[in-house]
Design a protein around this motif. Structure first.
Motif, PDB file in Angstrom:
ATOM      1  N   MET A 310       7.815   1.787  -5.971  1.00  0.00           N
ATOM      2  CA  MET A 310       7.807   0.267  -5.397  1.00  0.00           C
ATOM      3  C   MET A 310       8.447  -0.735  -6.119  1.00  0.00           C
ATOM      4  O   MET A 310       9.105  -1.539  -5.546  1.00  0.00           O
ATOM      5  N   SER A 311       7.952  -0.754  -7.174  1.00  0.00           N
ATOM      6  CA  SER A 311       8.224  -1.880  -8.071  1.00  0.00           C
ATOM      7  C   SER A 311       9.694  -2.063  -8.604  1.00  0.00           C
ATOM      8  O   SER A 311      10.237  -2.834  -8.807  1.00  0.00           O
ATOM      9  N   ILE A 312      10.398  -0.661  -8.622  1.00  0.00           N
ATOM     10  CA  ILE A 312      11.841  -0.563  -8.914  1.00  0.00           C
ATOM     11  C   ILE A 312      12.503  -0.577  -7.660  1.00  0.00           C
ATOM     12  O   ILE A 312      13.707  -0.210  -7.820  1.00  0.00           O
ATOM     13  N   GLY A 313      11.958  -0.766  -6.488  1.00  0.00           N
ATOM     14  CA  GLY A 313      12.541  -1.072  -5.256  1.00  0.00           C
ATOM     15  C   GLY A 313      13.272   0.380  -4.769  1.00  0.00           C
ATOM     16  O   GLY A 313      14.194   0.414  -4.152  1.00  0.00           O
ATOM     17  N   LEU A 314      12.763   1.601  -4.928  1.00  0.00           N
ATOM     18  CA  LEU A 314      13.137   2.728  -4.606  1.00  0.00           C
ATOM     19  C   LEU A 314      12.370   3.133  -3.105  1.00  0.00           C
ATOM     20  O   LEU A 314      12.919   4.172  -2.450  1.00  0.00           O
ATOM     21  N   ASN A 316       9.270   1.855   0.001  1.00  0.00           N
ATOM     22  CA  ASN A 316       8.843   0.941   0.689  1.00  0.00           C
ATOM     23  C   ASN A 316       7.618   1.409   1.323  1.00  0.00           C
ATOM     24  O   ASN A 316       7.703   2.586   1.857  1.00  0.00           O
ATOM     25  N   THR A 318       5.371   0.621   4.370  1.00  0.00           N
ATOM     26  CA  THR A 318       5.560  -0.070   5.674  1.00  0.00           C
ATOM     27  C   THR A 318       4.221   0.105   6.525  1.00  0.00           C
ATOM     28  O   THR A 318       3.810   1.408   6.456  1.00  0.00           O
ATOM     29  N   ARG A 322       5.794   5.762   4.684  1.00  0.00           N
ATOM     30  CA  ARG A 322       6.568   5.324   3.476  1.00  0.00           C
ATOM     31  C   ARG A 322       8.096   5.429   3.818  1.00  0.00           C
ATOM     32  O   ARG A 322       8.447   6.503   4.477  1.00  0.00           O
ATOM     33  N   THR A 325      14.136   3.654   0.140  1.00  0.00           N
ATOM     34  CA  THR A 325      15.017   2.696   0.204  1.00  0.00           C
ATOM     35  C   THR A 325      16.633   3.034   0.036  1.00  0.00           C
ATOM     36  O   THR A 325      16.857   4.149  -0.452  1.00  0.00           O
ATOM     37  N   GLU A 327      18.461   2.107  -2.202  1.00  0.00           N
ATOM     38  CA  GLU A 327      18.642   2.260  -3.514  1.00  0.00           C
ATOM     39  C   GLU A 327      18.006   3.582  -4.014  1.00  0.00           C
ATOM     40  O   GLU A 327      18.500   4.299  -4.973  1.00  0.00           O
ATOM     41  N   HIS A 331      19.821   6.520  -5.941  1.00  0.00           N
ATOM     42  CA  HIS A 331      19.528   6.957  -7.359  1.00  0.00           C
ATOM     43  C   HIS A 331      19.374   8.483  -7.375  1.00  0.00           C
ATOM     44  O   HIS A 331      19.638   8.884  -8.454  1.00  0.00           O
TER      45      HIS A 331
END
Ligand code: ADE
Length: 342
Positions: A310-314, A316, A318, A322, A325, A327, A331
């Motif tokens: 989550m911290s690197i935005g891959l 979320n 909600t 889960r 993203t 991203e 990746h």
């Protein structure tokens, strides 16, 4: 639909922790000045400690929370050292019976620092013993059972409790309210991790190229414990290949052999993302369903994998579950169409 207040599971031990314990010991800074990063926390702590020292009192009770490996235990050692105090160490899961805690509390000496790691795993009964000890330095003991039971109250010397937890939300409200200050340890910056690695390489007596330390820092999940573990693996790689220095190539090869990518993801992290993509169309998927699909412990997923993803935005989290993203798709090499994810 997953409700926000679903009861959280208590994570099992992270299997890597045991291996890391002795790395921590060898590389842990033993002086306040050598502790790199977490500047705001250090600044705030400094005021609390200096004021307590000036008054010749114990400091207020302190709570350190944040991901594993970010330096909560190290900080507790340094606080005790700065206070000129003895540190007594225990942990939530090892305190099983009321008597276990009573024995520790009744042996405290004036000014001692008591460190309780994994405080979210304290059981309710133990917490009940802890409250009066924290609030009014009283240890209430019940001897015997039934009508003949008698209660004793023992005065405790001034002491400071430092509790550490990866899951502050699992601490009971009454326990949380008894700390004079709470500090959340955040992920480190790459520059901080590089500085930590430089210091560690010196302590290990190994030369390393700056580019090697940079590659390791970037793959370290911004966590000193992981960075130090990776440094040791890179040192192994260089050593068996007769390289006197950890070159960038050695570091990259070591990471590749460990199947750790440039964002620090391990196979389990990538598997988590690809299962959500492949089986659940990118999400949302509930944590229980995900744990079953991954055949992994829910607590480990919540505590170890997810925070970093989550911290690197891959990923979320909600209310519905889960979601990977855009991203995250990118990746892992999935294509994304103009009007959504493929
Ligand atoms: N080793 C582990 N954590 C550290 C930190 N914050 N500073 C210096 N060395 C460390």
């Amino acid at each position: 639909m997953e409700s926000q207040n679903t009861k959280k599971s208590i994570p099992k031990k992270d299997p890597k922790r045991e291996e890391d314990a002795h790395i921590d010991l060898a590389l842990r800074p033993s002086n306040w000045e050598d502790y790199i990063g977490q500047e705001k926390i250090k600044k705030n702590l400094r005021v609390i400690l200096d004021a307590a020292l000036k008054r010749a009192e114990s400091s207020d009770h302190l709570l350190f929370y944040g991901q594993a490996g970010l330096g909560k235990t190290t900080l507790a050692h340094l606080v005790a050292k700065e206070m000129g105090a003895n540190l007594k160490v225990t942990s939530g899961p090892t305190l099983e019976k009321m008597g276990d805690l009573a024995a520790i509390l009744s042996n405290l000496e004036s000014g001692d620092v008591l460190f309780i790691d994994e405080a979210h795993r304290l059981n309710h009964q133990i917490e009940e013993v802890l409250y009066p000890a924290l609030e009014s330095r009283k240890l209430h003991l019940v001897i015997g059972k039934g009508p003949g039971a008698r209660t004793f109250s023992l005065d405790l010397p001034p002491f400071t409790l430092i509790a550490a937890t990866t899951r502050a939300n699992l601490l009971s409200g009454p326990l949380r309210s008894r700390f004079g200050a709470s500090f959340k340890l955040d992920y480190y910056t790459v520059a901080d991790i590089e500085a930590i690695l430089e210091r560690s390489a010196k302590l290990l007596g190994v030369a390393a190229e700056p580019a090697a330390l940079n590659a390791i820092a970037k793959a370290s999940r911004f966590t000193p414990r992981i960075a130090n573990r990776l440094l040791k693996r890179a040192r192994d790689y260089a050593e068996v290949n007769d390289m006197p220095t950890i070159t960038e190539e050695a570091a990259r090869n070591a990471l590749e052999m460990l199947e750790i990518d440039e964002l620090g993801l391990e196979p389990t992290d990538r598997q988590l993302l690809s299962i959500i993509i492949e089986k659940f169309n990118g999400g949302p998927v509930g944590i229980q369903t995900l744990a079953a699909a991954l055949n992994d412990d829910r607590g480990i997923i919540e505590d170890v994998y997810e925070p970093y993803l989550m911290s690197i935005g891959l990923l979320n989290r909600t209310p519905a579950g889960r979601r990977v993203t855009a991203e995250g798709y990118k990746h892992l090499g999935y294509k994304i169409s103009k009007d959504g994810l493929l």
